[in-house]
Design a protein around this motif. Structure first.
Motif, mmCIF file in Angstrom:
data_model
loop_
_atom_site.group_PDB
_atom_site.id
_atom_site.type_symbol
_atom_site.label_atom_id
_atom_site.label_comp_id
_atom_site.label_asym_id
_atom_site.label_seq_id
_atom_site.Cartn_x
_atom_site.Cartn_y
_atom_site.Cartn_z
ATOM 1 N N VAL A 33 -35.108 -0.657 28.658
ATOM 2 C CA VAL A 33 -34.322 -1.261 27.587
ATOM 3 C C VAL A 33 -33.271 -2.137 28.245
ATOM 4 N N TYR A 34 -33.172 -3.375 27.783
ATOM 5 C CA TYR A 34 -32.241 -4.333 28.373
ATOM 6 C C TYR A 34 -31.193 -4.742 27.338
ATOM 7 N N PRO A 35 -30.078 -4.049 27.279
ATOM 8 C CA PRO A 35 -29.049 -4.398 26.296
ATOM 9 C C PRO A 35 -28.223 -5.605 26.734
ATOM 10 N N GLY A 36 -27.753 -6.360 25.761
ATOM 11 C CA GLY A 36 -26.862 -7.481 26.042
ATOM 12 C C GLY A 36 -27.497 -8.517 26.956
ATOM 13 N N LYS A 39 -31.260 -8.437 29.747
ATOM 14 C CA LYS A 39 -32.600 -9.029 29.683
ATOM 15 C C LYS A 39 -32.602 -10.408 30.342
ATOM 16 N N LEU A 40 -31.558 -11.183 30.105
ATOM 17 C CA LEU A 40 -31.456 -12.491 30.745
ATOM 18 C C LEU A 40 -31.399 -12.340 32.263
ATOM 19 N N ASN A 45 -33.847 -12.925 37.444
ATOM 20 C CA ASN A 45 -34.150 -12.303 38.731
ATOM 21 C C ASN A 45 -35.642 -12.391 39.047
ATOM 22 N N ARG A 46 -36.476 -12.291 38.038
ATOM 23 C CA ARG A 46 -37.924 -12.423 38.255
ATOM 24 C C ARG A 46 -38.300 -13.866 38.553
ATOM 25 N N TRP A 47 -37.636 -14.803 37.870
ATOM 26 C CA TRP A 47 -37.950 -16.222 38.009
ATOM 27 C C TRP A 47 -37.430 -16.781 39.330
ATOM 28 N N ASN A 48 -36.143 -16.499 39.625
ATOM 29 C CA ASN A 48 -35.541 -17.060 40.827
ATOM 30 C C ASN A 48 -34.387 -16.164 41.276
ATOM 31 N N PRO A 49 -34.650 -15.153 42.086
ATOM 32 C CA PRO A 49 -33.609 -14.202 42.493
ATOM 33 C C PRO A 49 -32.444 -14.847 43.244
#
Length: 63
Positions: A33-36, A39-40, A45-49
């Motif tokens: 669960v990614y609150p606030g 999630k962004l 982090n997945r796209w460009n850490p």
């Protein structure tokens, strides 16, 4: 813990809001669960850490 971290730019999540988000995720059998803004941050982090790390360092240097 976050007394000096806001600087008026980011809205802090109320505990009641967090509990509602977590309970909704549990009701849907979600493992994560990614609150606030979490999630962004996760997606960045997945796209460009390195980009995310650089931006977070810039933000923390301003505090």
């Amino acid at each position: 813990m976050t007394a000096n971290s806001n600087n008026g730019r980011v809205r802090k999540m109320k505990p009641d809001e967090l509990v509602e988000i977590i309970c909704a995720g549990l009701a849907k059998d979600q493992y994560e669960v990614y609150p606030g803004l979490a999630k962004l941050f996760y997606l960045l982090n997945r796209w460009n850490p390195r980009f995310l790390e650089k931006k977070l360092k810039q933000i923390s240097a301003r505090s």
